[in-house]
Design a protein around this motif. Sequence first.
Motif, PDB file in Angstrom:
ATOM      1  N   PHE A 184      21.579  22.095  30.144  1.00 34.87           N
ATOM      2  CA  PHE A 184      21.456  23.542  30.309  1.00 34.87           C
ATOM      3  C   PHE A 184      21.015  24.235  29.022  1.00 34.87           C
ATOM      4  O   PHE A 184      21.385  23.832  27.921  1.00 34.87           O
ATOM      5  N   LEU A 185      20.268  25.313  29.231  1.00 32.03           N
ATOM      6  CA  LEU A 185      19.937  26.231  28.137  1.00 32.03           C
ATOM      7  C   LEU A 185      20.580  27.568  28.514  1.00 32.03           C
ATOM      8  O   LEU A 185      20.474  27.995  29.665  1.00 32.03           O
ATOM      9  N   VAL A 186      21.256  28.217  27.565  1.00 28.58           N
ATOM     10  CA  VAL A 186      21.985  29.428  27.930  1.00 28.58           C
ATOM     11  C   VAL A 186      21.715  30.579  26.965  1.00 28.58           C
ATOM     12  O   VAL A 186      21.835  30.441  25.746  1.00 28.58           O
ATOM     13  N   LYS A 187      21.362  31.704  27.569  1.00 24.40           N
ATOM     14  CA  LYS A 187      21.310  32.971  26.839  1.00 24.40           C
ATOM     15  C   LYS A 187      22.491  33.785  27.347  1.00 24.40           C
ATOM     16  O   LYS A 187      22.523  34.152  28.521  1.00 24.40           O
ATOM     17  N   ALA A 188      23.461  34.009  26.498  1.00 24.92           N
ATOM     18  CA  ALA A 188      24.661  34.708  26.962  1.00 24.92           C
ATOM     19  C   ALA A 188      25.035  35.803  25.981  1.00 24.92           C
ATOM     20  O   ALA A 188      24.871  35.646  24.765  1.00 24.92           O
TER      21      ALA A 188
END
Length: 704
Positions: free
Chosen positions: A290-294
């Motif tokens: 996963f790649l996450v922008k949070a």
Amino acid sequence: MNFLKHNVFLLLLLVSVSSYADDGYRLWLKYDRIADAAKRETYARSAQFIALNGSSLILKTAAEELQAGLQGLLGKPIPIIASAGNQTGGILLTVNKAANPDVQRLNDEGYQITNRSNIAIAGKTDAGVLYGVFALLRQLQTAQPINGLSITSSPKIQYRLLNHWDNTNGTIERGYAGESLWKWIELPETIDPRYRDYARANASLGINGTVINNVNASARFLTAEYLEKVAALANVFRSYGIRLYLSVYFPAPKTIGGLKTADPLDPDVKKWWTDKVKEIYKVIPDFGGFLVKANSEGEPGPQDYGRDHADGANMLAEALAPYDGIVMWRAFVYKADPKADRFKAAYEEFKHLDGKFNRKVIVQVKNGPIDFQPREPFSPLFGNMPKTPLAMEFQITQEYMGHSTNWVYEAPLFKECLDSDTYVSRKGSTVANVVDGSLHNYPLTAIAGVANTGADRNWTGHPMAQANWYAFGRLAWDHTLSSEAIAREWINMTLTQEPKAVKTITDLMLRSREIYVNYNTPIGLSRPWTGAHFAPEPWQNQSSRPDWTAIYYHRADSIGLGFDRTASGSNALEQYRPEVRRVWENAETCPLPYLLWFHHVPWTKKLSTGRTLWDELCTRFYTGADSVGWMQQQWAQVKPAVDPQLFADVAGRLQTQHKEAIWWRDSWLLYFQPFARQPIPSPFKKPERTLEDVKRLSDIYRLR
Ligand code: GCW
């Protein structure tokens, strides 16, 4: 007779197609027949057969790629056989685990190529062999000698990924080459052959992973219906050694899972992710992660529940624990705080979490502290997270680099960051050594490039932007390659091998980024305000948040220009090591390219060039814009050596670029002039238009 006529016609058509209408689709994998017959013959003597020792999917791809490449280059079919026996003069493809000590020294994806009685391409894995095949083809494509060839090469970084900011509706955030390559409506039943061509282009560079959807993610990608579509893409990519990754929408357990919360510490949320991961691996057994922008630019995240980035990332990492997948958690964060300096935000939010992340987490950091500006100092997180693997995120797509109308070769930008010295433990602790893991012994290493590909026939909109995809991939494999070497390689494979033209185009490429900086954001200006990220609008002072205005960044006033980030200002410089800080915090020693990043400089201050700030700005903007004229002249000279269609396309874009460069120049200078209260210095002629004219132009560009 008719048959003959027909075929002669076809032949003529083919010849004319291959030599005249280059639509750019084939990228750097053209494999046109080598014109020099003697050279062709020399190569052919060493390429009489391909012996394929093994049968894996990737090895099969390797053999087929080699066969197709040789067929094109040599103009004759080359057989693939199972074993060479006593034969010589062929190419052996072998996964060689034990025997060869040189191969033992490679890392998992490395390759060795030797040429004795046969050309032997060996790797520890089938992916290594595939990369070796592309390396050999590159040798032939660039007309290198192959006698006595002996090359060993291993990638310096483990995870080499493209990031696509593609949406379910076919649009691409910050994409300038048409719609998304992925046709969600047609998938999974219809497999566009282009998916395979995409994969081979990446594999030819050593790219081994791709995140196929936007970091501003839709939860839809995690539904069973979409996973089926996504799996169909993964099936294509697999045979090229490319693993597929997904960007995730952090609150997905709520939006598609029906839970009341997405709190990463909630047991139901954890279970939801664990089950979801299981479901994903069922359909994509080699799923990358996963790649996450949070908690960034309005995207939800763990902080919505009083948790931190490590809580969020670790929860996902635990769900991935039974599998060979990782979490890339982005550090691109900044709060809407009028008193804060956006420059400092990532460091402030992440530094104290060093050592708190699960071993499957890599924190992905943009090259600079703000946002992919034409020039930024390196992010101070590099070197300051010794216990947390950091991935480099570069932007290949030209969000701030003139979209698809400005020719900017980005390798010098990538290199400038990678070669920056963080001074972590000794002189020579470069950002590259942070990212490749050698400085802090990171267990995971990664580099990502935000892709510039789209459904345009030539993949990248501006034909010369193909070189940026190429350069990213080559540097991801080996960051020690020079910008010039990469440019030459790409030109030879893609545009022409005529020596004078190669030289002219190399020169153009190498100067293009500096030229762009000069007419766009010289001396350390930046312009990451909202909108299309295209129109120059230094006057923009209204927005929902202060750091989405222009005035926040340039800070022009009656005294001077630039953002004071020294101790008397935001003190962002304290985030760097003393050796770096000392040079940058002193306006006398701070290199000119970074000056306005760190100092509010009086208009009348004399700079190291002997000119005042105002005069220097004018000089940069004017020479920058004039240099596009120079680019046009240079390009005109290569006309006989390149494809006519390509020539005309680039010439047209250069004309637009010239117009835009003047527009940029006029906008900044006409806006700054009332603050600086200085005339445009000679020999430059003052802009022919007024501030109102350029404002009107920007408004037109913003109209949608
Ligand atoms: O550069 C900014 C872009 C946004 C982007 C964001 C990010 C995907 O303007 O479009 O969102 O960065 O990197 O998350």
